[in-house]
Design a protein around this motif. Structure first.
Motif, PDB file in Angstrom:
ATOM      1  N   ASP A 173       1.054  -1.259   0.161  1.00  9.64           N
ATOM      2  CA  ASP A 173      -0.262  -0.173   0.175  1.00  9.64           C
ATOM      3  C   ASP A 173       0.828   1.107   0.222  1.00  9.64           C
ATOM      4  N   VAL A 174       1.778   1.629   1.092  1.00 10.45           N
ATOM      5  CA  VAL A 174       2.449   2.356   0.317  1.00 10.45           C
ATOM      6  C   VAL A 174       3.790   2.792   0.032  1.00 10.45           C
ATOM      7  N   PHE A 175       3.751   1.444  -1.189  1.00  4.03           N
ATOM      8  CA  PHE A 175       4.342   2.119  -3.243  1.00  4.03           C
ATOM      9  C   PHE A 175       3.134   2.446  -3.675  1.00  4.03           C
ATOM     10  N   ASP A 176       1.999   1.586  -3.809  1.00  4.85           N
ATOM     11  CA  ASP A 176       1.145   1.527  -4.483  1.00  4.85           C
ATOM     12  C   ASP A 176       0.779   3.619  -4.179  1.00  4.85           C
ATOM     13  N   PHE A 177       0.658   4.277  -3.488  1.00  9.36           N
ATOM     14  CA  PHE A 177       0.400   5.085  -2.500  1.00  9.36           C
ATOM     15  C   PHE A 177       1.435   6.127  -3.750  1.00  9.36           C
ATOM     16  N   ARG A 178       2.437   5.715  -2.657  1.00 11.36           N
ATOM     17  CA  ARG A 178       3.875   6.628  -3.350  1.00 11.36           C
ATOM     18  C   ARG A 178       3.877   6.593  -4.657  1.00 11.36           C
TER      19      ARG A 178
END
Lengths: 229, 229
Positions: free
Chosen positions: B89-94
């Motif tokens: 999720d973190v990298f998707d959000f990034r």
DNA sequence: CGATTGCCGACTGTCGACAGTTTTACCACA
DNA sequence: TGTGGTAAAACTGTCGACAGTCGGCAATCG
């Protein structure tokens, strides 16, 4: 234990004082009991609400992280005043989030998601017809929250929730004009249609249009609210 | 006043205790002095740091809003433990943020921005060669902050700054592997080239690739760090 | 022997108070 | 009347203390 219909415990948990204060402040700001740029005194608030300064401070910090308040060291908290540029930024950021969300969602559009979204649009239409401005906004936000939710990225949803407070602020503050119920309906049905079509391009177009309309109605409403803080 | 070389006052204003505590906690978490899932006692911390509980609470709330801590009512604060899903999720959000940013940036790529980004890549390469892991990460983050900055949406930058704390956490925790300096260099030069080309498609491709690489190197590093909290 | 109940320690949520700083009010003076 | 400086007032940052609550442990009951 016999009782099989016991409500799932969420009933009891009374929230903190801090959270209650936060809710109160949010309401007060959205309803313009506190004007943009106005300074909030911790002492005054704690006196008015009958609590100590600790919960007030904590609530204020929370609202700061949500963008409703701004703190100046040794000066206190001020109600956020959005200028034209920041208003644009808010909607641009929203576009950023929702474009990504609908892009993710179209690739995993389950019947569950479809059903939930359709139902929410109906609830929204109902609220729009009922002419209850506040409820319309809440149901509208809820629809988009659902979209973000089914997009499957918790982090994305959190960002939207943070933003939604600012969003609610803009919308409530500026647009007293209730859009026609059918405008709202069609605008959301277009999103559903685009999702049904399964075409990323169509989704992108639909969400751009959707947010563009919202942005225009807000930006046009007022060139600038509040100035300095 | 005679002294003409007075430092621009940012020197004097010692930050709040709360901010100092926040900095300390952030460092301690990133450097794994506090392990994921570990509980932080307000009393203990305030004793250790020689301050009262008020600044500690305030700092903890700040870190909570940044996603480094999680609070459970009446239980206290726990160091955030990212599982595999949340990592994605973190990298998707990034990806969400940076796609939008580079899309905006390509339409307003001034010589100023170009110069600043190029220079930052050089600084980054220097840090990479110097083999200083921490500094490499900071300069890398700084490059992306610059990108977001020149994209022209303050709100977007704020979101990235919030995320960057989590990002730093992931990266520092997981990848002990220093990527080769030239890998880092080329990866960033590709971004610059895409921006120079002025093609939105090229930019999109470049940023997708860039973040994909970062994500893979982190995700591959560990399937899961920490479990419950 | 396993499950339940009551007690104990630890800790969070909240409070009132103090100190240093900023703002405001006021007064002397030009 | 306008200005500059000083003193009081108000406020924020910080502190220590108290009360209610939660988790764990031991005693009790089936």
């Amino acid at each position: 234990m016999v009782s099989s219909t016991v409500p799932p415990k969420a009933f009891i948990q009374q929230q903190n004082l801090a959270e209650q204060v936060a809710d109160y402040l949010t309401q007060a700001i959205v309803k313009q009991h506190f004007l943009p740029g106005e300074r909030l005194s911790e002492v005054q608030l704690s006196r008015d609400l009958g609590v100590s300064r600790a919960p007030v401070r904590e609530a204020a910090r929370l609202l700061e992280s949500r963008g409703l308040l701004i703190s100046k060291p040794r000066r206190g908290f001020f109600v956020r005043a959005l200028n034209a540029v920041e208003l644009e930024d808010v909607f641009d950021f929203r576009l950023c989030l929702e474009r990504h969300a609908i892009h993710c969602l179209v690739g995993r559009y389950t019947p569950d998601a479809q059903r939930a979204l359709k139902q929410q649009v109906e609830v929204l239409c109902e609220a729009a017809i009922g002419n209850d401005g506040t409820r319309r906004i809440e149901e509208d936000l809820q629809f988009h929250r659902l979209m973000l939710h089914y997009a499957g990225n918790e982090r994305l949803l959190r960002a939207f929730n943070d933003l939604s407070h600012e969003l609610r602020l803009c919308i409530t503050l500026i647009t007293k004009t209730h859009e026609a119920p059918d405008t709202i309906a069609t605008s959301h049905f277009k999103l559903l249609d685009a999702l049904d079509s399964g075409s990323p391009e169509a989704c992108r177009e639909a969400i751009d249009y959707h947010i563009g309309v919202a942005r225009d109605s807000v930006v046009k409403g007022v060139g600038e609210i509040g100035v300095a803080y």
